[in-house]
Design a protein around this motif. Structure first.
Motif, PDB file in Angstrom:
ATOM      1  N   GLU A 124      45.033  -7.478 -82.898  1.00  0.00           N
ATOM      2  CA  GLU A 124      46.412  -7.275 -82.449  1.00  0.00           C
ATOM      3  C   GLU A 124      47.130  -8.608 -82.341  1.00  0.00           C
ATOM      4  OE1 GLU A 124      45.717  -5.429 -78.664  1.00  0.00           O
ATOM      5  OE2 GLU A 124      45.492  -7.362 -77.663  1.00  0.00           O
ATOM      6  N   ALA A 125      48.446  -8.525 -82.208  1.00  0.00           N
ATOM      7  CA  ALA A 125      49.268  -9.721 -82.027  1.00  0.00           C
ATOM      8  C   ALA A 125      50.466  -9.348 -81.159  1.00  0.00           C
ATOM      9  CB  ALA A 125      49.732 -10.264 -83.379  1.00  0.00           C
ATOM     10  N   THR A 126      51.000 -10.335 -80.469  1.00  0.00           N
ATOM     11  CA  THR A 126      52.188 -10.134 -79.645  1.00  0.00           C
ATOM     12  C   THR A 126      53.406 -10.668 -80.402  1.00  0.00           C
ATOM     13  OG1 THR A 126      50.883 -10.412 -77.641  1.00  0.00           O
ATOM     14  CG2 THR A 126      53.271 -10.679 -77.431  1.00  0.00           C
ATOM     15  N   VAL A 127      54.450  -9.875 -80.462  1.00  0.00           N
ATOM     16  CA  VAL A 127      55.688 -10.315 -81.097  1.00  0.00           C
ATOM     17  C   VAL A 127      56.360 -11.315 -80.162  1.00  0.00           C
ATOM     18  CG1 VAL A 127      57.963  -9.626 -81.926  1.00  0.00           C
ATOM     19  CG2 VAL A 127      55.980  -8.141 -82.332  1.00  0.00           C
ATOM     20  N   LEU A 128      56.465 -12.560 -80.603  1.00  0.00           N
ATOM     21  CA  LEU A 128      57.140 -13.573 -79.799  1.00  0.00           C
ATOM     22  C   LEU A 128      58.642 -13.527 -80.012  1.00  0.00           C
ATOM     23  CD1 LEU A 128      54.839 -16.702 -80.220  1.00  0.00           C
ATOM     24  CD2 LEU A 128      54.971 -15.133 -78.285  1.00  0.00           C
ATOM     25  N   GLY A 139      47.752  -3.291 -88.672  1.00  0.00           N
ATOM     26  CA  GLY A 139      47.936  -2.064 -89.436  1.00  0.00           C
ATOM     27  C   GLY A 139      49.055  -1.182 -88.920  1.00  0.00           C
ATOM     28  N   ALA A 140      49.602  -1.497 -87.749  1.00  0.00           N
ATOM     29  CA  ALA A 140      50.703  -0.700 -87.201  1.00  0.00           C
ATOM     30  C   ALA A 140      52.019  -1.104 -87.885  1.00  0.00           C
ATOM     31  CB  ALA A 140      50.810  -0.908 -85.699  1.00  0.00           C
ATOM     32  N   PRO A 141      52.970  -0.169 -87.973  1.00  0.00           N
ATOM     33  CA  PRO A 141      54.266  -0.512 -88.589  1.00  0.00           C
ATOM     34  C   PRO A 141      54.936  -1.659 -87.843  1.00  0.00           C
ATOM     35  CG  PRO A 141      54.081   1.849 -88.249  1.00  0.00           C
ATOM     36  CD  PRO A 141      52.913   1.221 -87.540  1.00  0.00           C
ATOM     37  N   LEU A 142      55.494  -2.583 -88.603  1.00  0.00           N
ATOM     38  CA  LEU A 142      56.151  -3.750 -88.013  1.00  0.00           C
ATOM     39  C   LEU A 142      57.652  -3.707 -88.290  1.00  0.00           C
ATOM     40  CD1 LEU A 142      55.356  -6.268 -86.424  1.00  0.00           C
ATOM     41  CD2 LEU A 142      55.087  -7.469 -88.574  1.00  0.00           C
ATOM     42  N   LEU A 201      51.670  -4.744 -89.753  1.00  0.00           N
ATOM     43  CA  LEU A 201      51.111  -6.020 -89.310  1.00  0.00           C
ATOM     44  C   LEU A 201      49.832  -6.291 -90.093  1.00  0.00           C
ATOM     45  CD1 LEU A 201      51.264  -8.438 -87.363  1.00  0.00           C
ATOM     46  CD2 LEU A 201      49.786  -7.148 -85.821  1.00  0.00           C
ATOM     47  N   PRO A 202      49.805  -7.407 -90.825  1.00  0.00           N
ATOM     48  CA  PRO A 202      48.607  -7.697 -91.617  1.00  0.00           C
ATOM     49  C   PRO A 202      47.482  -8.240 -90.740  1.00  0.00           C
ATOM     50  CG  PRO A 202      50.216  -9.448 -91.886  1.00  0.00           C
ATOM     51  CD  PRO A 202      50.860  -8.389 -91.026  1.00  0.00           C
ATOM     52  N   ASP A 203      46.285  -8.221 -91.299  1.00  0.00           N
ATOM     53  CA  ASP A 203      45.126  -8.838 -90.650  1.00  0.00           C
ATOM     54  C   ASP A 203      45.363 -10.341 -90.661  1.00  0.00           C
ATOM     55  OD1 ASP A 203      42.719  -9.840 -89.847  1.00  0.00           O
ATOM     56  OD2 ASP A 203      41.528  -8.773 -91.349  1.00  0.00           O
ATOM     57  N   VAL A 217      67.239  -5.121 -97.178  1.00  0.00           N
ATOM     58  CA  VAL A 217      67.944  -5.082 -95.899  1.00  0.00           C
ATOM     59  C   VAL A 217      66.977  -4.564 -94.837  1.00  0.00           C
ATOM     60  CG1 VAL A 217      69.854  -4.012 -94.639  1.00  0.00           C
ATOM     61  CG2 VAL A 217      70.156  -4.693 -97.032  1.00  0.00           C
ATOM     62  N   VAL A 218      66.972  -5.223 -93.685  1.00  0.00           N
ATOM     63  CA  VAL A 218      66.121  -4.785 -92.582  1.00  0.00           C
ATOM     64  C   VAL A 218      66.713  -3.493 -92.023  1.00  0.00           C
ATOM     65  CG1 VAL A 218      65.238  -5.357 -90.293  1.00  0.00           C
ATOM     66  CG2 VAL A 218      65.438  -7.142 -92.040  1.00  0.00           C
ATOM     67  N   ALA A 219      65.957  -2.407 -92.114  1.00  0.00           N
ATOM     68  CA  ALA A 219      66.436  -1.111 -91.625  1.00  0.00           C
ATOM     69  C   ALA A 219      66.057  -0.900 -90.160  1.00  0.00           C
ATOM     70  CB  ALA A 219      65.877   0.018 -92.484  1.00  0.00           C
ATOM     71  N   ARG A 220      64.785  -1.133 -89.831  1.00  0.00           N
ATOM     72  CA  ARG A 220      64.313  -0.895 -88.459  1.00  0.00           C
ATOM     73  C   ARG A 220      63.223  -1.881 -88.091  1.00  0.00           C
ATOM     74  NH1 ARG A 220      64.663   3.793 -90.892  1.00  0.00           N
ATOM     75  NH2 ARG A 220      62.459   3.969 -91.382  1.00  0.00           N
ATOM     76  N   LEU A 221      63.227  -2.313 -86.833  1.00  0.00           N
ATOM     77  CA  LEU A 221      62.126  -3.093 -86.268  1.00  0.00           C
ATOM     78  C   LEU A 221      61.303  -2.106 -85.442  1.00  0.00           C
ATOM     79  CD1 LEU A 221      64.123  -6.211 -85.032  1.00  0.00           C
ATOM     80  CD2 LEU A 221      63.033  -5.864 -87.257  1.00  0.00           C
ATOM     81  N   HIS A 222      59.993  -2.157 -85.560  1.00  0.00           N
ATOM     82  CA  HIS A 222      59.156  -1.173 -84.879  1.00  0.00           C
ATOM     83  C   HIS A 222      58.561  -1.689 -83.579  1.00  0.00           C
ATOM     84  CE1 HIS A 222      59.309   1.808 -88.105  1.00  0.00           C
ATOM     85  NE2 HIS A 222      59.324   0.772 -88.927  1.00  0.00           N
ATOM     86  N   ALA A 223      58.927  -2.895 -83.151  1.00  0.00           N
ATOM     87  CA  ALA A 223      58.406  -3.422 -81.884  1.00  0.00           C
ATOM     88  C   ALA A 223      59.441  -4.370 -81.291  1.00  0.00           C
ATOM     89  CB  ALA A 223      57.086  -4.154 -82.112  1.00  0.00           C
ATOM     90  N   GLU A 224      59.500  -4.393 -79.988  1.00  0.00           N
ATOM     91  CA  GLU A 224      60.393  -5.315 -79.279  1.00  0.00           C
ATOM     92  C   GLU A 224      59.681  -6.655 -79.105  1.00  0.00           C
ATOM     93  OE1 GLU A 224      63.489  -4.584 -78.027  1.00  0.00           O
ATOM     94  OE2 GLU A 224      63.372  -2.608 -78.976  1.00  0.00           O
TER      95      GLU A 224
END
Length: 117
Positions: free
Chosen positions: A23-27, A77-80, A14-16, A62-69
């Motif tokens: 932080e940000a919330t995944v919508l 800075g956390a994996p997205l 997650l970029p600044d 190819v999208v391999a994994r999403l790191h947040a629901e």
């Protein structure tokens, strides 16, 4: 690189998003694991305390994994998301998200009157 070179994984964090936000919330995810995505395609919509924003993909692959629901709060800075990026030249090493404006010649500013003291 050869045509049979294996794809490599690359994780986008997650970029600044500016203005000191931490932080940000995944919508909503606009992709799912297994989807092929091109650089700058819509990736995810997030919301901060200031606004909602759509983050484009920094890579082609190819999208391999999403790191947040959806609904999860993610720290800057956390994996997205993790991609399997194409090994082709220009095929998707993560980099600048969005477009870089073309350079424009600088204009010289001329003061017509001297400043008053």
């Amino acid at each position: 690189m050869s045509e049979n070179a294996p794809a490599r994984e690359s994780t986008f964090h997650l970029p600044d998003l500016g203005e000191g936000l931490v932080e940000a919330t995944v919508l909503e995810w606009l992709v799912a694991p297994g989807d092929r995505i091109a650089r700058n395609d819509p990736l995810v919509e997030v919301e901060t305390t200031k606004s909602a924003a759509e983050i484009p993909s920094p890579a082609t692959g190819v999208v391999a994994r999403l790191h947040a629901e959806a609904g999860a709060v993610v720290a800057v800075g956390a994996p997205l998301v993790t991609f399997e990026v194409d090994p082709e030249p220009g095929g998707g090493a993560p980099g600048i998200v969005g477009t870089v404006p073309a350079e424009e010649p600088t204009r010289r500013r001329v003061r017509l009157r001297p400043p008053r003291e």
